[in-house]
Design a protein around this motif. Structure first.
Motif, short mmCIF file in Angstrom:
data_model
loop_
_atom_site.label_atom_id
_atom_site.label_comp_id
_atom_site.label_asym_id
_atom_site.label_seq_id
_atom_site.Cartn_x
_atom_site.Cartn_y
_atom_site.Cartn_z
N ALA A 1 -35.48 68.96 -9.79
CA ALA A 1 -35.35 68.40 -11.13
C ALA A 1 -36.63 67.59 -11.45
O ALA A 1 -37.16 67.69 -12.51
CB ALA A 1 -34.43 67.03 -11.04
N ARG B 1 -38.92 70.65 -12.94
CA ARG B 1 -38.59 70.99 -14.03
C ARG B 1 -39.12 70.08 -15.01
O ARG B 1 -39.76 70.20 -16.16
CB ARG B 1 -36.90 70.99 -14.31
CG ARG B 1 -36.33 72.28 -13.71
CD ARG B 1 -34.86 72.38 -14.13
NE ARG B 1 -34.11 71.26 -13.79
CZ ARG B 1 -33.54 71.33 -12.65
NH1 ARG B 1 -33.59 72.29 -11.66
NH2 ARG B 1 -32.66 70.29 -12.19
N GLN B 2 -39.14 68.57 -14.73
CA GLN B 2 -39.72 67.50 -15.50
C GLN B 2 -41.34 67.88 -15.68
O GLN B 2 -41.66 67.71 -16.83
CB GLN B 2 -39.46 66.10 -14.93
CG GLN B 2 -39.93 65.01 -15.82
CD GLN B 2 -39.14 64.98 -17.17
OE1 GLN B 2 -38.19 64.39 -17.19
NE2 GLN B 2 -39.74 65.39 -18.14
#
Length: 519
Positions: free
Chosen positions: A23, A26-27
């Motif tokens: 996550a 992805r950020q």
């Protein structure tokens, strides 16, 4: 009175897990605007065949790093690898070291993204204390990390695709003939504007063995780069030819599998002690080696060849802790034969040695004859020996046979016009080390090399299509303004010096527009 810090004895936080790391990655990519949208104009041949922007041959670490770099730039670059998924490169097949030889802190193919490093991958699963306790990266764990790298970046890797031929063409395309071993060896081909050979340590040749190896029966010897089962050596007398890292790894594998005796036959009178390459490990070498004058490139690489790289400390101890391991220095092998009792006889500088099996740890050589898939262009490739005369006393056959590459790792013609399109085939493997440095395969510089090549390929693709991009810019019609954001005002009357300003009549615009225009 001393007050204890409650954090001194607090347990370490639980690892966040791979899902949390992914996550974050992805950020990070979203914040950086990566990957860029595809911008290279799609191309079809006159026959209607699609053309890839770039085709990468090889799905190991170098291919993955380059594929990711190109994807982040919005360039289409699928990878073609002959191995089954998850077994690209040597890590889970022919490599036999317990751990990598590089320091664990090196960021490898992370491309400057902290969440893409091995350390981030490791800590997210096992925690910071486990990282602190880790000496070097376990080999198979590194392969697991590369599998994750491929998955989390969504790279287009096409497995069990065996390259049969690479054909540069005069029309600016490269044709790659393939056998799809996932579908019974079905033949097919792809066309690309550029082809990159990310084919590893033996990328332009293969394992090398001395001439006397031909006297040994097939099945009684192997190269360290071959796939062989250590369990088959149980109870045998094994001779290991060589004294480098692969020799230690092969000897240890045989010993741990139960070999009766392992003799290491080392040509040198002493093992090298110092890894001289570490003395030149700096950002200047990573980014600037490729631009050095030829004389300095040759001097650096020749010195490393002469000095040689010592086997790692831990790998050597892995062998020497066995009582049935025997190191023979100054014992270069001169010939081999088969005795009447079926045993192998190796005649060395120290006398004859009996063995049941021989493992050659003698490295790799550039040998185009071993790579028939490159036969269409190999004779046209300019080598260093075709244009460079080394200083007296610095002759080096390995370096002389290296391809003389251009700034984008591209092959160059020995004779102009002999192979049109050759400069669209790029050598992103060990064969490019003399021209380009270690950025095409070594963990410390792999990101630097991949990003430099990716930027160069993007620049070439832009230049090739400059007219199309110019025309697209001319056709672009998306407005930034609607046309009603302002109201033209009357130009004020000229006031001579010293005259009082005169008011001008308001325009016919709405009061709101007039107020906005005069603020």
């Amino acid at each position: 009175m001393t007050i204890a810090n409650p954090t001194d004895s607090a347990p370490a936080p639980a690892p966040a897990g791979l899902a949390a790391l992914e996550a974050r990655l992805r950020q990070d990519l979203q914040w950086l605007g990566l990957p860029a949208r595809r911008w290279v104009p799609p191309r079809l041949t006159e026959a209607g065949e699609p053309v890839l922007d770039v085709a990468i041959v090889g799905g190991g670490m170098a291919g993955l790093a380059l594929g990711a770099s190109l994807a982040h730039m919005g360039v289409q670059a699928p990878l073609f690898d002959r191995a089954p998924e998850g077994f690209e490169g040597p890590w889970a097949t022919t490599a036999r070291m317990e751990t990598l030889r590089s320091p664990k802190e090196l960021t490898g193919p992370a491309l400057g993204l902290p969440a893409l490093t091995f350390r981030a991958w490791f800590e997210s699963q096992f925690g910071l204390p486990a990282w602190a306790a880790l000496d070097k990266i376990p080999r198979l764990q590194w392969m697991d990390y590369l599998r994750w790298y491929r998955r989390v970046l969504g790279l287009d890797v096409r497995n069990r695709q065996r390259v049969l031929a690479v054909h540069p063409r005069a029309d600016g395309l490269v044709r790659i003939d393939l056998a799809d071993d996932a579908n019974g060896g079905a033949l097919h081909h792809v066309l690309a504007r550029h082809a990159v050979l990310a084919t590893g340590r033996d990328g332009l040749g293969g394992p090398w063995v001395p001439d006397w190896a031909r006297a040994l029966p097939a099945g009684r010897w192997a190269h360290s780069a071959d796939v062989w089962d250590g369990a088959a050596l149980r109870g045998l007398r094994v001779a290991v030819v060589g004294g480098g890292a692969s020799a230690m790894d092969s000897a240890a594998t045989a010993l741990e599998a139960g070999a009766a005796r392992v003799d290491l036959l080392v040509r040198r009178a002493e093992l090298p002690r110092v890894n001289k390459g570490k003395g030149a490990g700096n950002p200047g070498m990573a980014h600037g080696f490729w631009s050095l004058p030829d004389e300095w490139k040759w001097r650096f690489r020749h010195y490393l060849n002469v000095q040689q790289v010592p086997p790692p400390h831990g790998s050597t101890l892995r062998v020497s802790r066995h009582a049935n391991a025997h190191f023979h220095l100054g014992a270069g092998v001169r010939s081999a034969s088969v005795r009447a009792d079926g045993a192998l006889r190796l005649d060395t500088a120290k006398g004859p040695l009996a063995a049941d099996f021989v493992i050659f740890c003698t490295g790799f050589r550039t040998d185009w004859a071993l790579r028939p898939e490159f036969a269409a262009f190999a004779p046209a490739v300019r080598l260093w020996q075709d244009r460079f005369v080394p200083p007296a006393g610095e002759d080096d056959a390995e370096l002389a046979a290296s391809p003389d590459l251009g700034p984008l790792f591209e092959f160059q013609e020995k004779a102009p016009g002999a192979c049109p399109g050759l400069d669209r085939v790029h050598c992103f493997n060990y064969g490019g080390a003399l021209s380009q440095g270690a950025g095409a395969g070594d963990i410390p510089q792999i990101s630097d090399g991949a990003q430099r090549l990716a930027r160069g390929l993007a620049a070439r693709l832009l230049a090739d299509d400059a007219a199309l991009h110019y025309a697209a810019m001319q056709r672009y019609e998306e407005p930034e303004l609607d046309g009603d954001e302002w109201t033209p005002a009357e130009f004020p009357a000229y006031a001579p010096e010293g005259a009082a300003p005169t008011a001008t009549a308001p325009s016919a615009a709405t009061p709101e527009r007039t107020q906005e225009a005069t603020r």
